[in-house]
Motif scaffolding. Structure first.
Motif, PDB file in Angstrom:
ATOM      1  N   ASP A 104       0.366  -1.401  -2.481  1.00  0.00           N
ATOM      2  CA  ASP A 104       1.055  -2.530  -1.859  1.00  0.00           C
ATOM      3  C   ASP A 104       1.282  -2.197  -0.380  1.00  0.00           C
ATOM      4  OD1 ASP A 104       2.102  -5.065  -1.855  1.00  0.00           O
ATOM      5  OD2 ASP A 104       3.829  -4.611  -3.098  1.00  0.00           O
ATOM      6  N   ASN A 150      -2.977  -8.078  -5.420  1.00  0.00           N
ATOM      7  CA  ASN A 150      -2.245  -8.512  -4.235  1.00  0.00           C
ATOM      8  C   ASN A 150      -3.157  -8.283  -3.023  1.00  0.00           C
ATOM      9  OD1 ASN A 150      -1.990  -5.778  -3.548  1.00  0.00           O
ATOM     10  ND2 ASN A 150       0.004  -5.590  -4.533  1.00  0.00           N
ATOM     11  N   ASP A 205      -0.073 -12.572  -3.635  1.00  0.00           N
ATOM     12  CA  ASP A 205       1.083 -12.543  -2.728  1.00  0.00           C
ATOM     13  C   ASP A 205       0.698 -13.123  -1.363  1.00  0.00           C
ATOM     14  OD1 ASP A 205      -0.568 -10.447  -2.040  1.00  0.00           O
ATOM     15  OD2 ASP A 205       1.053  -9.033  -1.642  1.00  0.00           O
TER      16      ASP A 205
HETATM   17 MG    MG Z   1       3.621  -6.864  -3.705  1.00  0.00          MG
END
Ligand code: MG
Ligand code: ATP
Length: 272
Positions: free
Chosen positions: A110, A139, A178
């Motif tokens: 991330d 993501n 995201d």
């Molecule tokens: Mg995230």
């Protein structure tokens, strides 16, 4: 009732990953097989170093037993796996299952970074695992890692999604989970014509643990129930908005805890 196998880490405290997926999928009327890929005393965000049990010798015994017991699953959701070997064992076990749906949340990192403990070899193993999936839910960071494109917080969605699709089987879908558009947060994917589609809800203040895992469980559950990809992503994002809003309204004393699920579960039950 359809049987769904959910494989990801189980953190005893923190209310994310397997602890969130089981209630969501149970409310969606699945028989849930909850397979922890690793056991942790808490999740890894904010509690210090958790006590971890490596389950890599237990998991092959589980697959052997399930094969002897003739267990069959209609759908599977894979989240955090943790080792190259376990990625391969899972892929092998699932290839012998008559799955109608395989959803993979390729948990790798991330905010532009690989999670600690992962290396390039693990990224390669995840690239192999996603080849078998019907839907993948990276993501922005994971999309960069899977495609080998440099990380950009606001990526070129068309180019990134096209590169992701090239690593999937025909008919499979890559969905980035995201994506921010103006004041909204949500999901982006390519339609049949190769155009970028986006669904999202207003972004609420704060950062929450477990949103990605809960979103993945909701999407897998909806797809397995026969909802279209677009409708599944719309509903899942609406539910996530409810969950984040409830978490905010509760004014939690411990911000490390994952999101509140009661309102979301109510919305799921009203769909049944
Ligand atoms: Mg995230
Ligand atoms: P993870 O970091 O766990 O891998 P992710 O990076 O894939 O997850 P998140 O940023 O956690 O994705 O967001 C997943 C979904 O959760 C979003 O698509 C959105 O529906 C919801 N969400 C997350 N944060 C917020 C927020 N601040 N306000 C409203 N909804 C949110």
């Amino acid at each position: 009732m359809a049987a769904i196998l959910v494989a990801q880490d189980l953190s005893a405290v923190g209310g994310i990953s397997l602890s969130a997926a089981v209630p969501v999928l149970t409310a969606m009327q699945y028989e849930v097989a909850a397979l922890p890929t690793s056991l942790l005393s808490t999740h890894t965000s904010g509690y210090g170093k958790p006590a971890v049990v490596d389950l890599s010798s237990w998991l092959p015994a589980v697959f052997d037993h399930w094969t002897r017991a003739d267990l069959q699953f209609d759908a599977a959701l894979i989240g955090y796996v943790g080792s190259v070997q376990l990625c391969q064992q899972l892929t092998q076990y699932l290839s012998r299952q008559p799955l109608d749906l395989l959803v993979v949340d390729p948990v790798l990192g991330d905010l532009g970074e690989l999670y600690s403990g992962f290396d390039q070899q693990y990224v390669e193993a995840m690239r192999d695992l996603v080849k078998t999936a019907d839907v993948i839910l990276p993501n922005v960071t994971e999309a960069a890692l899977l495609t080998g494109r440099p990380y950009q917080p606001v990526p070129d969605l068309r180019a990134t999604l096209t590169a992701l699709q090239a690593g999937l089987k025909p008919g499979a879908h890559a969905v980035i989970t995201d994506v921010t558009r103006e004041d909204r947060i949500g999901c982006a994917w390519l339609d049949e014509r190769g155009a970028v589609q986006f669904v999202g809800e207003p972004r609420l203040p704060g950062h929450y643990n477990g949103t990605g895992d809960t979103l993945a469980a909701a999407i897998a559950g909806l797809l397995g129930r026969g909802f279209s990809l677009t409708r599944s992503l719309e509903l899942a994002n609406q539910w996530m908005h409810l969950a984040v809003a409830e978490t905010l309204a509760e004014r939690r004393t411990d911000p490390r805890q994952g999101i509140a699920l009661a309102q979301m579960l109510r919305a799921i039950l009203s769909l049944n």
